[in-house]
Write an enzyme that holds these catalytic residues in place. Structure first.
Site, mmCIF file in Angstrom:
data_model
loop_
_atom_site.group_PDB
_atom_site.id
_atom_site.type_symbol
_atom_site.label_atom_id
_atom_site.label_comp_id
_atom_site.label_asym_id
_atom_site.label_seq_id
_atom_site.Cartn_x
_atom_site.Cartn_y
_atom_site.Cartn_z
ATOM 1 C CG HIS A 177 27.382 -10.012 32.626
ATOM 2 N ND1 HIS A 177 28.297 -9.317 31.886
ATOM 3 C CD2 HIS A 177 26.238 -9.979 31.906
ATOM 4 C CE1 HIS A 177 27.727 -8.874 30.772
ATOM 5 N NE2 HIS A 177 26.480 -9.268 30.753
ATOM 6 C CG ASN A 250 27.490 -6.072 26.902
ATOM 7 O OD1 ASN A 250 27.784 -6.330 28.061
ATOM 8 N ND2 ASN A 250 26.406 -6.547 26.300
HETATM 9 C C1 HEM Z 1 17.400 -8.276 26.549
HETATM 10 C C2 HEM Z 1 18.333 -7.592 27.099
HETATM 11 C C3 HEM Z 1 19.046 -7.952 28.383
HETATM 12 C C4 HEM Z 1 18.648 -8.680 29.442
HETATM 13 C C5 HEM Z 1 17.304 -9.347 29.663
HETATM 14 C C6 HEM Z 1 19.737 -8.686 30.389
HETATM 15 C C7 HEM Z 1 19.752 -9.360 31.599
HETATM 16 C C8 HEM Z 1 20.782 -9.370 32.499
HETATM 17 C C9 HEM Z 1 20.809 -10.119 33.710
HETATM 18 C C10 HEM Z 1 19.683 -11.020 34.227
HETATM 19 C C11 HEM Z 1 21.988 -9.864 34.325
HETATM 20 C C12 HEM Z 1 22.501 -10.460 35.630
HETATM 21 C C13 HEM Z 1 22.189 -9.580 36.784
HETATM 22 C C14 HEM Z 1 22.631 -10.211 38.103
HETATM 23 O O1 HEM Z 1 22.280 -11.379 38.367
HETATM 24 O O2 HEM Z 1 23.351 -9.550 38.873
HETATM 25 C C15 HEM Z 1 22.707 -8.943 33.481
HETATM 26 C C16 HEM Z 1 23.955 -8.455 33.789
HETATM 27 C C17 HEM Z 1 24.626 -7.563 32.979
HETATM 28 N N1 HEM Z 1 24.210 -7.067 31.764
HETATM 29 FE FE1 HEM Z 1 22.522 -7.532 30.805
HETATM 30 N N2 HEM Z 1 20.778 -7.966 29.879
HETATM 31 C C18 HEM Z 1 20.388 -7.495 28.663
HETATM 32 C C19 HEM Z 1 21.105 -6.699 27.808
HETATM 33 C C20 HEM Z 1 22.304 -6.108 28.132
HETATM 34 C C21 HEM Z 1 22.964 -5.105 27.319
HETATM 35 C C22 HEM Z 1 22.415 -4.519 26.016
HETATM 36 C C23 HEM Z 1 24.090 -4.793 27.971
HETATM 37 C C24 HEM Z 1 25.143 -3.781 27.562
HETATM 38 C C25 HEM Z 1 24.826 -2.531 27.467
HETATM 39 C C26 HEM Z 1 24.161 -5.582 29.187
HETATM 40 C C27 HEM Z 1 25.176 -5.515 30.103
HETATM 41 C C28 HEM Z 1 25.187 -6.220 31.285
HETATM 42 C C29 HEM Z 1 26.279 -6.170 32.232
HETATM 43 C C30 HEM Z 1 27.570 -5.352 32.088
HETATM 44 C C31 HEM Z 1 25.936 -7.009 33.282
HETATM 45 C C32 HEM Z 1 26.786 -7.315 34.510
HETATM 46 C C33 HEM Z 1 26.542 -6.245 35.555
HETATM 47 C C34 HEM Z 1 27.567 -6.326 36.697
HETATM 48 O O3 HEM Z 1 28.774 -6.476 36.432
HETATM 49 O O4 HEM Z 1 27.159 -6.220 37.872
HETATM 50 N N3 HEM Z 1 23.070 -6.379 29.243
HETATM 51 N N4 HEM Z 1 21.968 -8.651 32.383
#
Ligand code: HEM
Length: 341
Positions: A177, A250
């Site tokens: 992201h 998402n």
């Molecule tokens: C095994 C499951 C997941 C893991 C380990 C994971 C891990 C991460 C990580 C490491 C980041 C980056 C954070 C950063 O550096 O600022 C991130 C961002 C994000 N994740 Fe996940 N994620 C997972 C599942 C999901 C799911 C299911 C969704 C949707 C519901 C999701 C939506 C997002 C979004 C929207 C961001 C961006 C947040 C922003 O715009 O600041 N992720 N995720």
């Protein structure tokens, strides 16, 4: 309530004028860029006269004179005059006056970078050097030593702060992201949901809570294209009466994996191939399909991911799914499960 910034709504063609990655698809320019605004008009004049200037010399007619016998008697070369000085302006805000940039009268033909730097010098005399916390520092060039030639003392918090700051100056890009765009707005609860939750945003029908929503792609790095086949992120920060509440989503209601333990493997697989850095931001390559072929749980997500949903027309034309199941708790401590979709 958050106030929405507006430039008067969409103006056909304006986006392509401002685009920095390609020329306008339509040769016609818009006649205005939103409501009357001097800087926007200058920008339009700049773009239009800029392109007219370029169109005035589609090729260099004197080029042949640089070769052969003709090259012995150098020719002056053809020129084209701009219809407006804005055509060659460096920005459309050159006429804005400020203490830093001067009186706003552009020096046509002059380049301020050729002149002395006095215009940007700042006089810091009388101001002491401080640590990041504001503690005055007499000397930040010599660390505290034990005795004349002794070892460096770890008590020297100024040294430690300077080195710690230095070590952390580069903030790595998010692993996923990384590329995003965001907007201010508000969340409005249609109903009073006190029966199922005591969370402030849902406490009354019509209650508005300011939000900041960050839309993103997932796989690409920050300079990557917005148009790739990929999941889109939808992260909302609610500024509630009780403090900030973040809800990530998402635009697809299921997820690739069921166990966070697999996340680094998924992300490594979807990132570009290491030897040629392809594909950028997209997922049609061997390492990703290798991972997918060994993960039966991924197939539901792949059905969504290979559908048109993974190439939305714009961030405005997509939905948000919280994916996880959440627990809502009311004032009596009773709870229900819920999904934010
Ligand atoms: C095994 C499951 C997941 C893991 C380990 C994971 C891990 C991460 C990580 C490491 C980041 C980056 C954070 C950063 O550096 O600022 C991130 C961002 C994000 N994740 Fe996940 N994620 C997972 C599942 C999901 C799911 C299911 C969704 C949707 C519901 C999701 C939506 C997002 C979004 C929207 C961001 C961006 C947040 C922003 O715009 O600041 N992720 N995720």
């Amino acid at each position: 309530m958050a106030k929405r910034k507006t430039n008067g709504g969409a103006v056909d063609g304006a986006g392509s004028v401002l685009s920095t990655i390609a020329g306008p698809a339509e040769p016609a320019h818009p006649t205005r860029l939103g409501p009357p605004n001097q800087i926007a008009e200058q920008l339009l004049t700049k773009v239009v006269t800029d392109q007219a200037l370029a169109a005035g010399m589609p090729f260099n007619p004197t080029k042949p004179l640089e070769y052969g016998e003709a090259a012995y008697t150098p020719h002056e070369g053809d020129t084209e005059s701009p219809a407006s000085d804005w055509a060659t302006a460096s920005t459309s805000t050159e006429s804005v006056a400020s203490p830093k940039v001067g009186d706003g009268r552009p020096d046509i033909g002059g380049n301020p970078l050729d002149g002395p730097l006095d215009r940007v010098r700042v006089d810091d005399s009388g101001r002491e050097l401080t640590t990041n916390q504001g503690v005055p520092v007499a000397d930040n060039q010599h660390s505290l030593k034990i005795g004349l030639r002794g070892p460096t003392a770890m008590e020297d918090f100024i040294l430690r702060e300077k080195i710690t700051h230095f070590d952390h100056e580069r903030i790595p890009e998010r692993v996923v992201h990384a590329r995003g765009s965001a907007a201010h707005g508000y969340f409005e609860s249609y109903n009073d949901l006190c029966a199922i939750t005591r969370a402030a945003p849902f406490s009354a029908a019509g209650k508005r809570t300011p939000v900041f929503v960050r839309f993103s792609t997932v796989a690409g790095e920050r300079g990557s294209a917005d148009t790739v086949r990929d999941v889109r992120g939808f992260a909302t920060k609610f500024y509630t009466d009780e403090g900030n509440w973040d809800l990530v989503a998402n635009n697809i209601p299921v997820f690739f994996i069921q166990d966070a333990m697999k996340f680094p493997d998924l992300v490594h697989a979807v990132k570009p191939e290491p030897h040629h850095a392809m594909p950028q931001a997209s997922s049609a390559h061997d390492t990703f399909w290798d991972f997918a072929s060994l993960s039966p749980e991924i197939f539901h997500m792949l059905m969504w991911h290979t559908s048109d949903r993974a190439i939305p027309r714009s961030y405005r034309m997509m939905q948000g799914f919280g994916v996880h199941t959440f627990r809502l708790v009311n004032a009596k401590g009773e709870s229900v499960f819920c999904k934010f979709h």
